[in-house]
Scaffold this motif. Sequence first.
Motif, PDB file in Angstrom:
ATOM      1  N   ASP A  13      51.074  32.712   3.455  1.00 24.71           N
ATOM      2  CA  ASP A  13      52.031  31.720   2.958  1.00 24.71           C
ATOM      3  C   ASP A  13      52.340  32.023   1.496  1.00 24.71           C
ATOM      4  N   ARG A  41      51.519  19.082  12.068  1.00 28.19           N
ATOM      5  CA  ARG A  41      52.603  20.039  11.850  1.00 28.19           C
ATOM      6  C   ARG A  41      52.136  21.171  10.929  1.00 28.19           C
ATOM      7  N   ASP A  42      51.397  20.824   9.868  1.00 28.39           N
ATOM      8  CA  ASP A  42      50.836  21.852   8.970  1.00 28.39           C
ATOM      9  C   ASP A  42      49.943  22.811   9.745  1.00 28.39           C
ATOM     10  N   THR A  49      49.864  23.511  12.953  1.00 31.18           N
ATOM     11  CA  THR A  49      50.647  24.361  13.857  1.00 31.18           C
ATOM     12  C   THR A  49      51.319  25.496  13.088  1.00 31.18           C
ATOM     13  N   ARG A  50      51.862  25.177  11.910  1.00 29.44           N
ATOM     14  CA  ARG A  50      52.517  26.212  11.093  1.00 29.44           C
ATOM     15  C   ARG A  50      51.525  27.275  10.638  1.00 29.44           C
ATOM     16  N   GLU A  66      50.648  29.636  13.429  1.00 31.54           N
ATOM     17  CA  GLU A  66      51.740  30.579  13.653  1.00 31.54           C
ATOM     18  C   GLU A  66      51.830  31.618  12.529  1.00 31.54           C
ATOM     19  N   GLN A  67      51.523  31.208  11.306  1.00 31.78           N
ATOM     20  CA  GLN A  67      51.542  32.159  10.185  1.00 31.78           C
ATOM     21  C   GLN A  67      50.523  33.270  10.403  1.00 31.78           C
TER      22      GLN A  67
END
Length: 454
Positions: free
Chosen positions: A82, A166-167, A169-170, A173-174
Amino acid sequence: MPSRYDSGHVSAQPLAQPLELHRSNRIPKNRIIKGPTAETMAAWDPKQRFVSGIPNEKHTQLYRRLAEGNWDMIVTGNIHVDFNFIIRPGDLCISPECPMDGERFIMFQKLAAEAKANGSLFIGQLNHCGRQILVGMGHEPISASSVQLPTAEGMVYAQPRSATKRDITRVIEQFADAATYLEKAGFDSVELHGAHGYLISQFLARDTNLRTDEYGAQTEENRLRFLNDICAAIKKRVSTRFIIGVKISTVEFQDGGITAEDSRSVCIRLDKASMDYVQLSGGNYQDFGMRWDNGSTQKQEAYFLKSAQMAMGGLVNRNIKAFLSGGLRSVGNMVKALDLVDGVVLSRPAIHEPRLAEDILMGRVPGALRPLSVLEDDAMLGVMLTHSKIRQIAAGNDPLDDSDPAVFTHWRKDMEKWLQKVQQGDDLMVFSGVVEYTGPMFPYGTRRAQELNL
């Protein structure tokens, strides 16, 4: 002539044996791994984050030299997933926004080509720092819970917020996107950084995970869910030949930190999930634990041997391979460690001597070079020196000789000047965290050739 660590006449032959990784069926050529070390040489622009974290020719020079060293695996420093949470200026970064073409992708391809040139497997260490980010270095950080890292050595860390679904899940995926990116770029593997108090570890430790949902610490299954979800997402995205490893802390020293029993549970789960390997380390930003606390520990050298023994105690007939990092210096103790684990990880010694693995396997040396005693007793000072050495190798020079009092004195003066800049309030967003050595330098390979009469 500098002295070396030596545990008596012990054959290095056990370290030369190949090793089959269960999930990927890949076969590293020996048992000595070049561990991760922070390079801090990548592109950095605090105003344009998406041009940050790109490798350059300094990286290719560094990994070209390491490739000559006959390491079975070469692990990079942190590759962040990130752009908003890069630990220090100059760290590498890949995020889902990065296309698989253009300058960044081409440079990661070059990095892989250099590191693999002599048959080593190349591993990208993927990381998300979570709460372990200084104030001013990024956006509001996320963590398992809103627990701030205590100020230490004048370093003030940002207040994190509890990660939303949501964080989470992101972030999953990252990690998966970065693994896919590196496989396409020619890397052989990723190592998920679940140690040293970073985000994965923050979900594992009870003092940082106060959640009450399915990612909370109230049950073993919930506490391990975040790591399991990342591993599962990566397995879906990469080929079966792509190696997946995880680095964990076998112990943290603060109240509520990870215990050896906790790490045993992690190892058992990773084995069931068919991960290729687990790297056993220890400590975090509150206490890295990189020290020999007593005569027994110093004799065995490995900082985390006791906790690693407890972590591996629950794995009977395991498929997952285990590698031990931290403190190993002599051939005898490296060979002895193979009674417990499958390979040994050398980080700072690998930078001091990029061809150390080859010299050990060929019987040329009994162990790593021994630095001045002050550096044996102050691991963090040794880490700072390692950063300086990386810059020297990347510039085509020999790393400085930290067994030489005159060389170390000169470096300390360079460090004092660097600290003055820090104290003057230089902006963390642009300031280099590496002490640049200004003393006499020699072309790369000079010292080794003189010592070994090559």
